[in-house]
Motif scaffolding. Structure first.
Motif, PDB file in Angstrom:
ATOM      1  N   LYS A  11     -33.155  19.622   6.347  1.00 12.05           N
ATOM      2  CA  LYS A  11     -31.981  18.881   6.790  1.00 12.05           C
ATOM      3  C   LYS A  11     -32.369  17.924   7.906  1.00 12.05           C
ATOM      4  CE  LYS A  11     -28.134  21.568   6.709  1.00 12.05           C
ATOM      5  NZ  LYS A  11     -27.148  22.411   7.378  1.00 12.05           N
ATOM      6  N   VAL A  39     -32.145  13.865   7.944  1.00  9.76           N
ATOM      7  CA  VAL A  39     -31.409  13.063   8.934  1.00  9.76           C
ATOM      8  C   VAL A  39     -32.338  12.051   9.588  1.00  9.76           C
ATOM      9  CG1 VAL A  39     -30.131  13.132  11.087  1.00  9.76           C
ATOM     10  CG2 VAL A  39     -29.680  14.814   9.357  1.00  9.76           C
ATOM     11  N   MET A  53     -32.990   9.261   7.293  1.00  9.43           N
ATOM     12  CA  MET A  53     -31.796   8.404   7.190  1.00  9.43           C
ATOM     13  C   MET A  53     -31.685   7.489   8.405  1.00  9.43           C
ATOM     14  SD  MET A  53     -28.406   9.963   5.569  1.00  9.43           S
ATOM     15  CE  MET A  53     -28.409  11.698   5.806  1.00  9.43           C
ATOM     16  N   GLN A  85     -20.316  -0.738   9.081  1.00 10.89           N
ATOM     17  CA  GLN A  85     -21.212   0.230   8.449  1.00 10.89           C
ATOM     18  C   GLN A  85     -20.562   1.583   8.217  1.00 10.89           C
ATOM     19  OE1 GLN A  85     -24.317  -0.061   7.235  1.00 10.89           O
ATOM     20  NE2 GLN A  85     -24.125  -2.250   7.571  1.00 10.89           N
ATOM     21  N   SER A  86     -19.546   1.930   9.035  1.00 14.50           N
ATOM     22  CA  SER A  86     -19.090   3.320   8.990  1.00 14.50           C
ATOM     23  C   SER A  86     -18.553   3.692   7.616  1.00 14.50           C
ATOM     24  CB  SER A  86     -18.036   3.545  10.062  1.00 14.50           C
ATOM     25  OG  SER A  86     -16.983   2.663   9.846  1.00 14.50           O
ATOM     26  N   GLU A  87     -17.805   2.816   6.987  1.00 13.55           N
ATOM     27  CA  GLU A  87     -17.224   3.211   5.696  1.00 13.55           C
ATOM     28  C   GLU A  87     -18.273   3.202   4.602  1.00 13.55           C
ATOM     29  OE1 GLU A  87     -13.497   1.747   4.801  1.00 13.55           O
ATOM     30  OE2 GLU A  87     -12.765   2.002   6.841  1.00 13.55           O
ATOM     31  N   VAL A 144     -21.176   4.103   5.018  1.00 14.41           N
ATOM     32  CA  VAL A 144     -21.920   5.329   5.226  1.00 14.41           C
ATOM     33  C   VAL A 144     -21.196   6.536   4.607  1.00 14.41           C
ATOM     34  CG1 VAL A 144     -22.277   6.912   7.121  1.00 14.41           C
ATOM     35  CG2 VAL A 144     -23.362   4.732   7.161  1.00 14.41           C
ATOM     36  N   ILE A 145     -19.861   6.528   4.713  1.00 18.43           N
ATOM     37  CA  ILE A 145     -19.098   7.596   4.068  1.00 18.43           C
ATOM     38  C   ILE A 145     -19.307   7.538   2.560  1.00 18.43           C
ATOM     39  CG2 ILE A 145     -16.808   8.533   3.712  1.00 18.43           C
ATOM     40  CD1 ILE A 145     -17.822   8.932   6.460  1.00 18.43           C
ATOM     41  N   ILE A 166     -22.044   6.739   1.168  1.00 21.22           N
ATOM     42  CA  ILE A 166     -23.322   7.420   0.927  1.00 21.22           C
ATOM     43  C   ILE A 166     -23.094   8.916   0.838  1.00 21.22           C
ATOM     44  CG2 ILE A 166     -25.564   7.964   1.918  1.00 21.22           C
ATOM     45  CD1 ILE A 166     -25.617   5.257   3.180  1.00 21.22           C
ATOM     46  N   SER A 167     -22.254   9.440   1.745  1.00 19.19           N
ATOM     47  CA  SER A 167     -22.068  10.889   1.741  1.00 19.19           C
ATOM     48  C   SER A 167     -21.376  11.340   0.464  1.00 19.19           C
ATOM     49  CB  SER A 167     -21.278  11.332   2.968  1.00 19.19           C
ATOM     50  OG  SER A 167     -19.917  11.163   2.758  1.00 19.19           O
ATOM     51  N   MET A 168     -20.430  10.522  -0.048  1.00 17.95           N
ATOM     52  CA  MET A 168     -19.782  10.892  -1.305  1.00 17.95           C
ATOM     53  C   MET A 168     -20.780  10.874  -2.447  1.00 17.95           C
ATOM     54  SD  MET A 168     -16.403   8.705  -0.849  1.00 17.95           S
ATOM     55  CE  MET A 168     -14.839   9.496  -0.780  1.00 17.95           C
ATOM     56  N   MET A 200     -23.944  11.435  -2.140  1.00 15.70           N
ATOM     57  CA  MET A 200     -24.794  12.618  -2.004  1.00 15.70           C
ATOM     58  C   MET A 200     -24.123  13.819  -2.631  1.00 15.70           C
ATOM     59  SD  MET A 200     -26.049  12.173   1.884  1.00 15.70           S
ATOM     60  CE  MET A 200     -26.486  13.856   2.198  1.00 15.70           C
ATOM     61  N   LYS A 201     -22.818  13.948  -2.354  1.00 13.62           N
ATOM     62  CA  LYS A 201     -22.044  15.066  -2.893  1.00 13.62           C
ATOM     63  C   LYS A 201     -22.063  15.016  -4.424  1.00 13.62           C
ATOM     64  CE  LYS A 201     -19.832  18.439  -1.411  1.00 13.62           C
ATOM     65  NZ  LYS A 201     -20.361  19.323  -0.393  1.00 13.62           N
ATOM     66  N   TYR A 238     -25.810  17.303  -3.507  1.00 10.61           N
ATOM     67  CA  TYR A 238     -26.328  17.714  -2.202  1.00 10.61           C
ATOM     68  C   TYR A 238     -25.827  19.113  -1.866  1.00 10.61           C
ATOM     69  CZ  TYR A 238     -26.477  18.510   2.719  1.00 10.61           C
ATOM     70  OH  TYR A 238     -26.682  19.108   3.916  1.00 10.61           O
TER      71      TYR A 238
END
Lengths: 285, 241
Positions: free
Chosen positions: A132, A136, A139, A183-185, A187-188, A190-192, A194-195, A199
């Motif tokens: 992990k 990070v 990333m 960038q913040s949205e 980046v979210i 990216i997390s979706m 990954m899911k 992930y």
């Protein structure tokens, strides 16, 4: 420095851990001299002419530490002269020098460390054990250039709209915040993704580009053995050295000092060997 | 559960072991060995628990983004002498996303920005200091998010704390133990640095408070992430899975 890169990155990291765990904490002047000599030699081999500034800085640190320590510490029996009411002692001077020596060797060895070990090596070593954290870090290292590009883009857009080019706190802060909100949205997203791609599932595996070979194991074993030998000697009390109230007469154990000297100049052998082979063994046709 | 036991073992067994080893092997420098060892072990314990915890994908991504932002901040604000926005960004992130995210953002900021500015013996101390900056901000998050004055006061205080911890590190390395008079001399000679930390924290927290809060609240409303403000969240909140 490419001569040391033929090994798995675990090897140089283990080696640095072995050397630094002793050289930074010991107060034995013989061991410190060994580590300083080995570190300077290696630094010159690795960095060449670029090492001069660091070496001058280290010499200055040692001089300042040596000269100022007796002003704070008044132990020791050999008085050189008096500053005000308090004595300026030889022992405190030498103790200051030894402290300066351990700081200097810390700086020198870390400089060699930075030259030999890159970010990729660190990730390669810890990627499997700390997935992990490694994820990070990689990333972050990926985001930084992207964010910089975005920042420059936004800044140039500001220039285009006629804002003055002089850097100011207000403008930089505005562009910086715009960078975050852009960038913040993403980046979210990216997390979706990954899911969606699994992930956190147990069946994930880790691909490793390098293989740990017998050569690497051997190259780890030697410094580790030397380091353990040094620790055994240190633990047995034969290397105890004290400065106050008088300099201790003993503290010199030839076998242990040889072990540590060998440990400190170990990479030089590899470098010299590789250079020798490169110069003197032309490829057979 | 297992992770907790292991980290408890680290705290209860390894830290005394490091102290004893320091006294046994390095008599003169026992304190500096033990100090460094303890800092490293605390970080190791925290990272171990972090590895074992089940964290959502967004937590990792937010940690990565905010650490990258504070490294970027350190680069783009370099034209201002001795003013750094890192602590302010860490505090604001921690306030809106909780203490664990705050700790990790602080630790990773120190680690990664030292890839650019040079690693050294100070890295673990910096990681711990910035990590704790975030951790405490996350713990006090409920109050800090509501009260702006409190947030500014906290950021000034944590700047002083950060500076004192780094002075302690310098002192440990210079003397091998903490000589109190030398520590005081060090603090007073580094007074300018301490003040600049506190001032830059206050300035940057003041500047970033509203825009960052807006962005984070939006993330919270749109995706349901973060620990912020129940009254601004929609009542039937859906988790991001």
């Amino acid at each position: 420095m490419c001569y040391l890169k033929t090994f798995d990155p675990t090897v140089p990291m283990m080696y640095f851990a072995c050397v630094m765990s002793i050289c930074v904490f010991t107060s034995n002047p013989y061991l410190q001299a060994c580590s300083l000599a080995g570190g300077i030699m290696l630094l010159i081999f690795v960095k060449g002419r670029r090492s001069v500034r660091l070496l001058i800085g280290c010499a200055l640190i040692m001089a300042v530490m040596g000269a100022t320590n007796p002003l704070f510490v008044h132990r020791g029996l050999t008085e050189l002269f008096f500053v005000g009411d308090s004595p300026y002692t030889l022992e405190a001077l030498l103790y200051g020098l030894s402290l300066g020596c351990s700081i200097a060797s810390l700086l020198i060895w870390f400089s060699v460390f930075n030259a030999v070990i890159s970010q990729d090596d660190i990730l390669a070593v810890f990627g499997k054990r700390l997935p992990k954290t490694a994820l990070v870090i990689s990333m972050i290292l990926g985001f930084i250039p992207k964010l910089r590009r975005k920042y420059t883009e936004l800044l140039h857009a500001q220039y285009g709209s006629g804002v003055s080019r002089k850097p100011s706190l207000k403008r930089t802060a505005a562009v910086f915040t715009a960078c975050l909100s852009a960038q913040s949205e993403r980046v979210i997203d990216i997390s979706m993704s990954m899911k969606a791609r699994g992930y956190g599932l147990k069946s994930r595996t880790f691909a490793h580009r390098r293989r740990f070979r017998k050569k690497d194991a051997a190259a780890i074993a030697v410094p580790l053995a030397l380091c353990i030998a040094c620790f055994v000697y240190i633990g047995s009390g034969k290397l105890d050295y004290w400065y106050y109230p008088r300099l201790s007469p003993g503290g010199f154990e030839p076998a242990a000092v040889m072990c540590y000297l060998l440990l400190c100049i170990l990479p030089v052998f590899f470098i010299v060997k590789e250079k020798f082979l490169w110069r003197n063994c032309p490829a057979k046709t | 559960m297992k992770a907790r036991i292991v980290s408890l073992c680290i705290f209860l067994l390894c830290i005394p072991a490091v102290c004893v080893a320091g006294v046994l092997f390095f008599k003169e420098r026992a304190v500096s060995f033990a100090g460094t060892g303890i800092v490293l072990l605390m970080l190791a314990g925290y990272f171990y628990v972090y590895e074992k915890r089940n964290s959502q994908a967004w937590e990792l991504v937010i940690v990565a983004l905010m650490s990258a932002m504070s490294v970027l901040g350190r680069i783009v604000f370099a034209f201002l002498p001795s003013l750094k926005p890192c602590s302010a960004i860490i505090i604001l992130t921690a306030v809106y996303f909780g203490r664990e995210t705050g700790f990790m953002v602080g630790a990773f900021t120190a680690l990664v920005s030292n890839f650019y500015f040079g690693q050294g013996g100070w890295t673990p101390f910096q990681m711990l200091a910035w990590g704790l900056t975030g951790y405490f901000a996350g713990m006090l998050g409920k109050w800090l998010a509501r009260n702006r004055v409190l947030l500014l006061v906290y950021s000034a205080a944590i700047g002083v704390f950060f500076s004192l911890l780094m002075d302690l590190y310098t002192c440990l390395w210079m003397d091998g133990k903490v000589i109190f008079s030398r520590y005081l001399v060090m603090i007073s000679s580094a007074l300018w640095v301490t003040v600049s930390y506190a001032v830059s924290n206050v300035i940057f927290t003041g500047i970033f408070m509203q825009p960052f809060g807006r962005v984070f609240r939006r993330l919270c409303i749109k995706y349901g992430i973060g620990t912020y403000h129940p009254q601004e969240k929609p009542s039937e909140r859906t988790e991001l899975h």
